[in-house]
Design a protein around this motif. Structure first.
Motif, PDB file in Angstrom:
ATOM      1  N   TRP A   1     -88.528  17.235  46.860  1.00 23.16           N
ATOM      2  CA  TRP A   1     -89.551  17.856  45.980  1.00 23.16           C
ATOM      3  C   TRP A   1     -89.724  17.039  44.716  1.00 23.16           C
ATOM      4  O   TRP A   1     -90.832  16.840  44.240  1.00 23.16           O
ATOM      5  CB  TRP A   1     -89.136  19.288  45.615  1.00 23.16           C
TER       6      TRP A   1
ATOM      7  N   LEU B   1     -92.753  17.711  42.025  1.00 23.54           N
ATOM      8  CA  LEU B   1     -92.872  19.167  41.985  1.00 23.54           C
ATOM      9  C   LEU B   1     -91.823  19.796  41.053  1.00 23.54           C
ATOM     10  O   LEU B   1     -90.695  19.310  40.983  1.00 23.54           O
ATOM     11  CB  LEU B   1     -92.701  19.747  43.395  1.00 23.54           C
ATOM     12  N   SER B   2     -92.208  20.881  40.382  1.00 22.02           N
ATOM     13  CA  SER B   2     -91.253  21.608  39.537  1.00 22.02           C
ATOM     14  C   SER B   2     -90.512  22.649  40.373  1.00 22.02           C
ATOM     15  O   SER B   2     -91.009  23.115  41.408  1.00 22.02           O
ATOM     16  CB  SER B   2     -91.971  22.290  38.372  1.00 22.02           C
TER      17      SER B   2
ATOM     18  N   ASN C   1     -93.617  27.896  38.816  1.00 25.56           N
ATOM     19  CA  ASN C   1     -93.010  26.686  39.394  1.00 25.56           C
ATOM     20  C   ASN C   1     -93.688  26.336  40.719  1.00 25.56           C
ATOM     21  O   ASN C   1     -94.180  27.212  41.420  1.00 25.56           O
ATOM     22  CB  ASN C   1     -91.508  26.907  39.657  1.00 25.56           C
ATOM     23  N   ASP C   2     -93.635  25.036  41.088  1.00 24.37           N
ATOM     24  CA  ASP C   2     -94.211  24.616  42.373  1.00 24.37           C
ATOM     25  C   ASP C   2     -93.362  25.088  43.547  1.00 24.37           C
ATOM     26  O   ASP C   2     -93.887  25.420  44.602  1.00 24.37           O
ATOM     27  CB  ASP C   2     -94.308  23.083  42.413  1.00 24.37           C
ATOM     28  N   ARG C   3     -92.044  25.094  43.364  1.00 26.50           N
ATOM     29  CA  ARG C   3     -91.141  25.529  44.434  1.00 26.50           C
ATOM     30  C   ARG C   3     -90.092  26.465  43.834  1.00 26.50           C
ATOM     31  O   ARG C   3     -89.610  26.215  42.729  1.00 26.50           O
ATOM     32  CB  ARG C   3     -90.414  24.335  45.079  1.00 26.50           C
TER      33      ARG C   3
END
Ligand code: AMP
Length: 280
Positions: free
Chosen positions: A17, A22-23, A48-50
């Motif tokens: 990630w 990605l955050s 958050n992205d993930r």
């Protein structure tokens, strides 16, 4: 959504990630998830992205006479809740994956962890700080989400992150309650129908204490005395503590002249429940 049991597999996924820019948000839990946990996951998914949800009943934060063995577990239902809430990964390690047989390093704290639950559960926050530190090292989150339900824990984690210069933003989330006021907790499942009714005395005392402060009462002892009187009137309730402390340092305080935390732990039968309000 992935379910991982191994530290290395979580690290590899987070690395992938990160390579995509990605955050990552982390929601640490002990499982048996309910709407309170879901509110943390929802917030994390927004920001958050993930999102990683850890599910681990951390043995080193339980005292010898506490409920480690009986703590409720249901990984299948938990995974479903996480997936529906939009989490990307559930990290559900076995004890041996987190603690080698000769594990011997702990994160210890004084001050913030001394009062309230720290008094009645002497090794609790050492276990919490240690496992949260490990989870931060494994997941390296940008943000981590904690409930105000465990207000002292939130203050302890904030202090640890400040003191040890950890690169994570701690986000506190409000208490989610049942429709009748009882704070949602995995431990509510221990309550018999009669105890479930008696347990309402916690939130009733919290609401009454908060109403006193809202009406202008600043004398801590008067506020606590009226809350204690309400709880003592319930035959199934036994007070562990009802205290007012400064919200940032968790030092005992007797006046509402700064942000305060009014917190309680009360046994309903054999079940120890906590509740609180924060007045800022
Ligand atoms: P636990 O699984 O009990 O260790 O809780 C995991 C996280 O969920 C902690 O940060 C708790 O403070 C939070 N949490 C538990 N119950 C609630 C609730 N009723 N409302 C908000 N957060 C909660």
């Amino acid at each position: 959504m992935q379910i991982e049991k191994r530290v290395d597999d979580v690290k590899a996924q987070v690395k992938a990630w990160r390579n995509e820019g990605l955050s990552v948000g982390l929601v640490p839990t002990m499982g048996y998830l309910h709407e309170g946990h879901k509110s943390l996951i929802d917030r994390a998914v927004q920001e958050n992205d993930r999102v990683v949800v850890s599910i681990f009943v951390n043995p080193i934060q339980f005292g010898p006479t506490e409920d480690l063995a009986s703590y409720p577990r249901d990984l299948k239902a938990d995974a479903l809740l996480c997936e529906n809430a939009g989490a990307a990964l559930v990290f559900a390690p076995e004890d041996g994956e987190m603690y080698a047989p000769d594990f011997s390093t702990f994160v210890d704290m004084s001050g913030v962890s001394d009062e309230l639950c720290g008094k009645s559960r002497p090794i609790h926050f050492r276990g919490v700080c240690t496992v949260v530190n490990k989870l931060f090292n494994i997941v390296t989150p940008d943000r981590a989400y904690f409930g105000e339900k465990d207000a002292q824990q939130l203050a302890v984690i904030r202090r640890m992150v400040r003191d040890l210069n950890m690169n994570v933003t701690i986000v506190g989330c409000p208490i989610v309650r049942e429709s009748d006021g009882l704070a949602k907790s995995s431990r509510n499942t221990y309550l018999s129908p009669e105890e479930r009714k008696a347990a309402l005395v916690l939130s009733q005392a919290i609401f009454a204490g908060k109403a006193l402060v809202a009406a202008g009462e600043t004398d801590g002892d008067r506020i606590l005395d009226s809350m204690k009187a309400m709880i003592s009137a319930e035959p199934l309730a036994r007070i562990d503590y009802v205290e007012m402390v400064k919200w940032d340092t968790i030092e005992v305080h007797h006046k509402v002249d700064c942000p305060v935390l009014v917190a309680m732990a009360v046994f309903i039968g054999k079940t120890r429940l906590i509740d609180n309000f924060i007045w800022e």
